[in-house]
Design a protein around this motif. Structure first.
Motif, PDB file in Angstrom:
ATOM      1  N   SER A 176       0.771  -1.351  -0.207  1.00  0.00           N
ATOM      2  CA  SER A 176      -0.125   0.025  -0.066  1.00  0.00           C
ATOM      3  C   SER A 176       0.802   1.225   0.278  1.00  0.00           C
ATOM      4  CB  SER A 176      -0.972   0.034   1.263  1.00  0.00           C
ATOM      5  OG  SER A 176      -1.884   1.061   1.278  1.00  0.00           O
ATOM      6  N   ALA A 177       0.558   2.242  -0.798  1.00  0.00           N
ATOM      7  CA  ALA A 177       1.296   3.516  -1.026  1.00  0.00           C
ATOM      8  C   ALA A 177       1.016   4.498  -0.103  1.00  0.00           C
ATOM      9  CB  ALA A 177       1.063   3.908  -2.214  1.00  0.00           C
ATOM     10  N   THR A 178      -0.411   4.297   0.742  1.00  0.00           N
ATOM     11  CA  THR A 178      -0.637   5.424   1.500  1.00  0.00           C
ATOM     12  C   THR A 178      -1.408   4.726   2.597  1.00  0.00           C
ATOM     13  OG1 THR A 178      -2.745   5.555   0.404  1.00  0.00           O
ATOM     14  CG2 THR A 178      -1.203   7.173  -0.266  1.00  0.00           C
ATOM     15  N   LEU A 179      -1.615   5.516   3.722  1.00  0.00           N
ATOM     16  CA  LEU A 179      -2.316   5.040   4.906  1.00  0.00           C
ATOM     17  C   LEU A 179      -3.752   5.724   4.691  1.00  0.00           C
ATOM     18  CD1 LEU A 179       0.129   4.310   7.588  1.00  0.00           C
ATOM     19  CD2 LEU A 179      -0.861   2.729   6.235  1.00  0.00           C
ATOM     20  N   SER A 180      -5.065   4.995   4.901  1.00  0.00           N
ATOM     21  CA  SER A 180      -6.040   5.798   5.086  1.00  0.00           C
ATOM     22  C   SER A 180      -6.864   5.790   6.307  1.00  0.00           C
ATOM     23  CB  SER A 180      -7.122   5.371   3.961  1.00  0.00           C
ATOM     24  OG  SER A 180      -7.126   4.077   3.973  1.00  0.00           O
ATOM     25  N   TRP A 181      -7.680   6.938   6.702  1.00  0.00           N
ATOM     26  CA  TRP A 181      -8.376   6.926   8.018  1.00  0.00           C
ATOM     27  C   TRP A 181      -9.538   7.190   7.401  1.00  0.00           C
ATOM     28  CZ3 TRP A 181      -3.226   7.354   8.402  1.00  0.00           C
ATOM     29  CH2 TRP A 181      -2.775   6.834   9.500  1.00  0.00           C
ATOM     30  N   TYR A 182     -10.746   6.803   8.240  1.00  0.00           N
ATOM     31  CA  TYR A 182     -12.153   7.151   7.933  1.00  0.00           C
ATOM     32  C   TYR A 182     -12.599   7.898   9.232  1.00  0.00           C
ATOM     33  CZ  TYR A 182     -12.683   4.907   3.463  1.00  0.00           C
ATOM     34  OH  TYR A 182     -12.284   4.406   2.131  1.00  0.00           O
ATOM     35  N   THR A 183     -13.173   9.242   8.917  1.00  0.00           N
ATOM     36  CA  THR A 183     -13.881   9.782  10.055  1.00  0.00           C
ATOM     37  C   THR A 183     -15.403   9.582   9.796  1.00  0.00           C
ATOM     38  OG1 THR A 183     -11.808  11.294   9.783  1.00  0.00           O
ATOM     39  CG2 THR A 183     -13.837  12.059  11.279  1.00  0.00           C
ATOM     40  N   THR A 184     -16.015   9.259  10.928  1.00  0.00           N
ATOM     41  CA  THR A 184     -17.362   9.622  10.872  1.00  0.00           C
ATOM     42  C   THR A 184     -17.855  11.077  11.130  1.00  0.00           C
ATOM     43  OG1 THR A 184     -17.348   8.451  12.750  1.00  0.00           O
ATOM     44  CG2 THR A 184     -18.287   7.220  11.184  1.00  0.00           C
ATOM     45  N   GLY A 185     -17.837  11.686  10.179  1.00  0.00           N
ATOM     46  CA  GLY A 185     -18.057  13.515   9.976  1.00  0.00           C
ATOM     47  C   GLY A 185     -17.016  14.073   9.640  1.00  0.00           C
ATOM     48  N   THR A 186     -16.548  15.200  10.459  1.00  0.00           N
ATOM     49  CA  THR A 186     -15.609  16.078  10.004  1.00  0.00           C
ATOM     50  C   THR A 186     -13.897  15.552  10.518  1.00  0.00           C
ATOM     51  OG1 THR A 186     -17.010  17.544  10.287  1.00  0.00           O
ATOM     52  CG2 THR A 186     -14.902  18.123   9.970  1.00  0.00           C
ATOM     53  N   PRO A 187     -13.152  15.496   9.851  1.00  0.00           N
ATOM     54  CA  PRO A 187     -11.733  14.984  10.364  1.00  0.00           C
ATOM     55  C   PRO A 187     -11.407  16.136  11.288  1.00  0.00           C
ATOM     56  CG  PRO A 187     -11.737  14.572   7.867  1.00  0.00           C
ATOM     57  CD  PRO A 187     -13.271  15.322   8.322  1.00  0.00           C
ATOM     58  N   GLY A 188     -10.778  15.675  12.340  1.00  0.00           N
ATOM     59  CA  GLY A 188     -10.052  16.551  13.189  1.00  0.00           C
ATOM     60  C   GLY A 188     -11.046  16.691  14.484  1.00  0.00           C
ATOM     61  N   SER A 189     -12.439  16.540  14.291  1.00  0.00           N
ATOM     62  CA  SER A 189     -13.508  16.713  15.290  1.00  0.00           C
ATOM     63  C   SER A 189     -14.332  15.563  15.414  1.00  0.00           C
ATOM     64  CB  SER A 189     -14.223  18.071  14.871  1.00  0.00           C
ATOM     65  OG  SER A 189     -14.935  17.883  13.685  1.00  0.00           O
ATOM     66  N   ASN A 190     -14.220  14.743  14.546  1.00  0.00           N
ATOM     67  CA  ASN A 190     -15.177  13.518  14.963  1.00  0.00           C
ATOM     68  C   ASN A 190     -14.301  12.158  15.125  1.00  0.00           C
ATOM     69  OD1 ASN A 190     -17.569  15.035  13.138  1.00  0.00           O
ATOM     70  ND2 ASN A 190     -18.187  14.038  15.075  1.00  0.00           N
ATOM     71  N   TRP A 191     -14.680  10.985  15.560  1.00  0.00           N
ATOM     72  CA  TRP A 191     -14.189   9.819  15.531  1.00  0.00           C
ATOM     73  C   TRP A 191     -13.747   9.337  14.211  1.00  0.00           C
ATOM     74  CZ3 TRP A 191     -14.662   4.725  13.916  1.00  0.00           C
ATOM     75  CH2 TRP A 191     -14.158   3.806  14.639  1.00  0.00           C
ATOM     76  N   GLU A 192     -12.398   9.035  14.264  1.00  0.00           N
ATOM     77  CA  GLU A 192     -11.750   8.328  13.199  1.00  0.00           C
ATOM     78  C   GLU A 192     -11.077   6.850  13.538  1.00  0.00           C
ATOM     79  OE1 GLU A 192      -8.441  10.903  12.024  1.00  0.00           O
ATOM     80  OE2 GLU A 192      -7.285   9.983  13.674  1.00  0.00           O
ATOM     81  N   ASP A 193     -10.763   6.250  12.212  1.00  0.00           N
ATOM     82  CA  ASP A 193     -10.268   4.909  12.747  1.00  0.00           C
ATOM     83  C   ASP A 193      -9.350   4.456  11.432  1.00  0.00           C
ATOM     84  OD1 ASP A 193      -9.602   2.442  13.804  1.00  0.00           O
ATOM     85  OD2 ASP A 193     -11.511   1.563  12.812  1.00  0.00           O
ATOM     86  N   LEU A 194      -8.048   4.229  11.786  1.00  0.00           N
ATOM     87  CA  LEU A 194      -7.121   3.780  10.482  1.00  0.00           C
ATOM     88  C   LEU A 194      -7.919   2.519   9.873  1.00  0.00           C
ATOM     89  CD1 LEU A 194      -4.356   3.639   9.086  1.00  0.00           C
ATOM     90  CD2 LEU A 194      -4.140   1.555  10.632  1.00  0.00           C
TER      91      LEU A 194
END
Length: 693
Positions: A176-194
């Motif tokens: 994989s060339a990048t790592l991705s995160w998923y935020t449920t909502g707005t990155p920085g303010s909501n919950w996220e997971d690799l």
RNA sequence: GCCACCCUAGCUCAGUGGUAGAGCAAUGCUUUCGUAAAGCAUAGGUCGUGGGUUCGAGUCCCAUGGGUGGCUCCA
């Protein structure tokens, strides 16, 4: 200017790269609304994925064209629901470390490490579910953020979860060339997971869900690593689908062999006797005996010889075979005789020391046999063999004992004592291929006769990285090639699986699923170049020199216990006539027909059929109901009218009505024919044809 | 072996610290009946086992046996 090809073959061109969502909107507002994700050149992606190049695109929705829930759509919903659950759990259980949360065929799970003593229990499900419902009601978008590997790893190192760092390293090692995160909502303010994704567009698209259970698991499936808590759930696009699924699970439980085994009184497992030790009650014993007769008939045709051997053997026998050292942990402890025991006690020998001496061979004992092969090998070795005698095929319904882990035991499918329909073939190398095919034909015959078509074939090969396997690699290569060729000759698809071989040789397994979706190995055929070496077996060749035979181990049913367990579920307890514990039940209408009913019963029994009579005080309706619940193939109802005509009124299991009257002699002939032909001739089908409707 | 849940009459289950219940099955009586449950009555439990808390435990706590679902293992 990408050109997008849709599943119907039509194309759309765009001046600038659109997202999959835009293409969906261009196709139609309905599709845009229903879209959950996209399949780009066959790969499942987020709906927000931008289509930079020409590609084939399919919009994924919750329903396939056939109106059934779509597998890809469910995958997206479930994986997304795993995130929502993880967020809810982290909120209610602060300090939780997330590990891994994939979608499954029937739901999803998330593995987590909870602070000691702070893990949730099933009582917390309701609170977690209402927390999840809130997140879903907020309908927050799943927002993907990509970071370059370096920056991503830095972020993870800063956050400090060894589990997530390990996940990322594996993504990196996977190219994989990048790592991705998923935020449920707005990155920085909501919950996220690799997370690698993909996900549904927003939490609101998860239609209906349920947390189903808790289990423990090991990190990376390795019991030497961290113990994790696994929370299982399932999700569907609609509440109706979720409920249908849960109802189906309940329905399947009704044909569980443990439930039916009790209802139909087929077997009993008794606490006082021991875990995993099956007591075959009279009705179940009939089923097993009929199966054994069936395979025995076939073994005579194929030139097998029947043998009997004891349930125990000297420990040294199993040191020679390798079973004792290889599977010490999963055998019943050795049996030591009284004199030896007294001697050891007098010496003050500790348990640890005893184990050492048993291992080294300075103390001998007996072992409940974990396998039949050593006994059969000693029968083969008990007399000299010419190449003309081979193959020697020794068969035995041999009972073996294995110390399965307590948490693994259950019903008939995983037990501590079981009987294999075992045989060992001692063959010349030039006979291996033909004999393998002969063995496979037995398995096919069994599955075909019983109508079990839903199985898969697995060729188990050695794992070159493991030190578990004994013998010469070149012999392994030969044996594996022989298995592969034999499997090909079956004419059904098969998978080759590394690390699934026995320690002495590769094998071909037949694997089926039970009603709750678990896979079980039934029939097995194994090629073995190694035990003949360990036991120094030989035969005299045409050149008058000693040669080494090859062994084939095979058990077409596998274990009688497991096979019958699976068979009960296959037939939902309604065995075909030849296997049915009770084949015909005679029902006199009233005491006035008792004498004739007794006559019918006697006639059935002298014809060799398993027949009973129910002359109880109940009305016929009630007795018919009882017999139906017992799943008895044929009911012979007799009243004054039948007595007068020397006939019986027939009712067959699975048909809702009286099939009509048949002269007693014709009924006897029909049932007997159906029995002895093992279902090839069916009285019921003949009878149904006779009826005008 | 690990984690969670469960164990009450032969079976399926109810019983939220205050006198152990139901349906089915069983047994007896009545009914003698033509195709998926006739009626009445009777009997059946030291609530898996052993400790503990409590005036009082099926119910709460601890231990132990067994079961169920996962994990691990599976010649």
């Amino acid at each position: 200017m990408p050109t997008i090809t849709l599943p119907d073959g039509s194309c759309r061109s765009y001046d600038s790269p659109p997202t999959a969502a835009q293409v969906a909107a261009d196709i139609g507002a309905g599709l845009a609304k229903a879209a959950l994700g996209a399949k780009i050149n066959g790969t499942l992606c987020d709906l927000s994925t931008r289509l930079e190049h020409d590609c084939a695109l399919a919009i994924v929705t919750a329903k396939s064209r056939d109106g059934q829930p779509d597998a890809d759509g469910l995958m997206l919903i479930r994986h997304s629901c795993a995130h929502v659950m993880a967020e809810a759990i982290e909120r209610l259980f602060p300090g939780t470390a997330l590990v891994y949360g994939p979608a499954l065929e029937s739901g999803f799970y998330y593995d987590m490490a909870f602070p000691a003593g702070r893990a949730p229990s099933t009582d917390d499900f309701a609170a977690l579910e209402s927390e999840m419902a809130k997140i879903i009601a907020e309908n927050r978008p799943f927002t993907r953020t990509d970071l370059p590997l370096d920056a991503g790893m830095e972020k993870l190192n800063r956050e400090g979860s060894k589990f997530k760092i390990d996940n990322a390293q594996r993504a990196r090692d996977g190219g994989s060339a990048t790592l991705s995160w998923y935020t449920t909502g707005t990155p920085g303010s909501n919950w996220e997971d690799l997370c690698r994704g993909p996900h549904v567009p927003s939490t609101g698209r998860i239609g209906a869900f349920k947390i189903t259970m808790l289990a423990s698991s090991y990190w990376k499936g390795d019991e030497s690593l961290d113990r994790l808590t696994r929370v299982y759930g399932t999700a569907f696009a609609t509440k109706a689908e979720l409920e249908a699924h849960l109802a189906q699970v309940e329905e399947a439980k009704k044909r569980d062999h443990r439930v039916l085994g009790k209802q139909l009184r087929l077997f009993h497992i008794d606490e006082m006797v021991g875990q995993g030790l099956v007591l075959w009650t009279p009705r179940g014993a009939v089923v097993r005996q009929e199966l054994q007769n069936f395979i025995s008939d076939e073994l005579r045709v194929q030139g097998y010889q029947q043998v009997f051997t004891p349930h125990i053997g000297k420990l040294d026998l199993y040191r020679t075979s390798g079973h004792f050292p290889y599977y010490k942990e999963s055998q019943f402890a050795p049996i030591i005789d009284h004199d030896e025991m007294s001697k050891l006690a007098a010496e003050g020998c500790s348990c640890g020391e005893l184990a050492n001496r048993l291992g080294s061979g300075s103390v001998d004992g007996y072992l409940l046999k974990p396998m039949n092969c050593p006994h059969h090998i000693r029968i083969f070795a008990s007399e000299p063999h010419s190449y003309r005698d081979l193959p020697v095929r020794l068969a035995e319904f041999g009972t073996v004992y294995r110390w399965e882990q307590s948490g693994e035991i259950g019903g008939l499918t995983r037990v501590r004592g079981f009987t294999q329909d075992d045989a060992h073939l001692f063959v010349r190398e030039d006979q291996v291929a033909d004999e393998l095919i002969g063995c496979l034909s037995l398995v096919k015959l069994i599955f075909g006769t019983l109508g079990m078509n839903d199985y898969r074939v697995r060729v188990g090969l050695r794992d070159p990285a493991s030190d578990k396997y004994v013998g010469d690699p070149s012999n392994w290569d030969k044996a594996e090639e022989a298995c592969r060729n034999a499997a090909r000759s079956l004419g059904v698809p098969f998978s080759e699986e590394r690390g699934e071989a026995a320690f002495y040789g590769p094998k071909i397994d037949f694997v089926v699923r039970d009603v709750i979706g678990r896979s079980w190995q039934l029939g097995t055929v194994q090629v073995d170049y190694n035990l003949p070496v360990r036991f120094d077996l030989s035969y005299i060749g045409a050149d008058n020199k000693q040669h080494r035979p090859v062994m084939i181990h095979r058990a077409p049913f596998g274990s009688m216990e497991r096979f019958v367990g699976v068979l009960i579920e296959h037939f939902a307890g309604a065995f075909p006539l030849w296997l049915a514990p009770e084949q015909v039940r005679v029902l006199p209408i009233s005491e006035k027909s008792a004498a004739y009913a007794d006559e019918v019963l006697a006639a059935l029994r002298s014809a060799g059929l398993r027949a009973t009579i129910d002359s109880g005080n109940e009305r016929v309706q009630a007795r018919i109901r009882d017999a139906s619940e017992a799943k008895i193939p044929y009911l012979a109802v007799v009243g004054p009218r039948d007595a007068e005509q020397r006939a019986v009124s027939i009712r067959a299991f699975g048909t809702d009505a009286n099939l009509g009257e048949l002269p007693l002699g014709e009924f006897l002939a029909g049932v007997t024919g159906e029995y002895t032909s093992r279902g090839h001739e069916s009285l019921k089908s003949k009878f149904v044809r006779r009826q005008p409707s």
